[in-house]
Design an enzyme around this catalytic site. Structure first.
Site, PDB file in Angstrom:
ATOM      1  N   HIS A 134       0.842  -1.198   0.000  1.00 23.71           N
ATOM      2  CA  HIS A 134       0.000   0.000   0.000  1.00 23.71           C
ATOM      3  C   HIS A 134       0.878   1.249   0.000  1.00 23.71           C
ATOM      4  CE1 HIS A 134      -4.028  -1.743   1.642  1.00 23.71           C
ATOM      5  NE2 HIS A 134      -3.409  -2.634   0.875  1.00 23.71           N
ATOM      6  N   GLU A 155       0.844   3.927   1.756  1.00 20.98           N
ATOM      7  CA  GLU A 155       1.271   4.387   3.081  1.00 20.98           C
ATOM      8  C   GLU A 155       2.382   3.527   3.660  1.00 20.98           C
ATOM      9  OE1 GLU A 155      -3.353   4.776   3.187  1.00 20.98           O
ATOM     10  OE2 GLU A 155      -1.874   3.578   2.106  1.00 20.98           O
ATOM     11  N   CYS A 207      -2.955   0.081   7.209  1.00 20.81           N
ATOM     12  CA  CYS A 207      -2.139   1.295   7.114  1.00 20.81           C
ATOM     13  C   CYS A 207      -2.311   2.179   8.347  1.00 20.81           C
ATOM     14  CB  CYS A 207      -2.479   2.046   5.831  1.00 20.81           C
ATOM     15  SG  CYS A 207      -1.985   1.119   4.355  1.00 20.81           S
ATOM     16  N   CYS A 216      -6.633   2.378   5.292  1.00 22.60           N
ATOM     17  CA  CYS A 216      -7.303   1.160   5.741  1.00 22.60           C
ATOM     18  C   CYS A 216      -6.799   0.806   7.147  1.00 22.60           C
ATOM     19  CB  CYS A 216      -7.022   0.010   4.761  1.00 22.60           C
ATOM     20  SG  CYS A 216      -5.299  -0.565   4.792  1.00 22.60           S
TER      21      CYS A 216
END
Length: 150
Positions: free
Chosen positions: A53, A55, A86, A83
């Site tokens: 991801h 992040e 993260c 999410c």
């Protein structure tokens, strides 16, 4: 707020890089002392890794730059609400401030789907700013999925 817009525009550039790689277009930058120290965009498909991801990739880079797992003086800018994975990484890295563009009603963990910050025993709660360049951030991801459905 001008700085928030400036840095969110940089996160949008990262989202565009993800889109060009046919990844879900989410982008992130991490800022310390008004300077971008790390960038990331989704790379799950490219890396064959569910941890890819925007992040988490940016947090890993930033930790290497500051040579510490604690990013206490940093702000994270991301185009879509983080999410739960993260959000956990943000809390664990002690990021001071999170600025996101569009909410994620299906998976956002800072209030849209769940709010991880309401957990009573977490040891860090970053400041969260919502809705910076929300329309632009929502549009890039909506257009991506719209093009996939054709």
């Amino acid at each position: 707020m001008d700085k928030d817009i400036e840095f969110m525009k940089e996160a949008l550039k990262e989202a565009e890089l993800a889109r060009l790689e046919d990844e879900v277009p989410i982008g992130c930058v991490i800022v310390k002392d008004d300077q971008i120290i790390a960038r990331g965009h989704n790379q799950r498909d490219k890396s064959h890794n569910p941890l890819g991801h925007a992040e988490t990739l940016a947090i890993k880079k930033a930790s290497g730059i500051v040579n510490d797992w604690q990013l206490v003086d940093c702000s994270l800018y991301v185009t879509i609400e983080p999410c739960i994975m993260c959000s956990g990484a943000i809390i664990q890295s002690r990021i001071k401030r999170v600025v996101y563009g569009a909410p994620d009603i299906k998976g956002g963990a800072f209030g849209s789907s769940i709010n991880i910050l309401e957990a009573s025993n977490i040891n860090h709660r970053p400041e969260v700013v919502k809705g910076v360049l929300e329309e632009e951030c929502a549009a890039i991801i909506k257009n991506y999925f719209k093009s996939k459905r054709k």
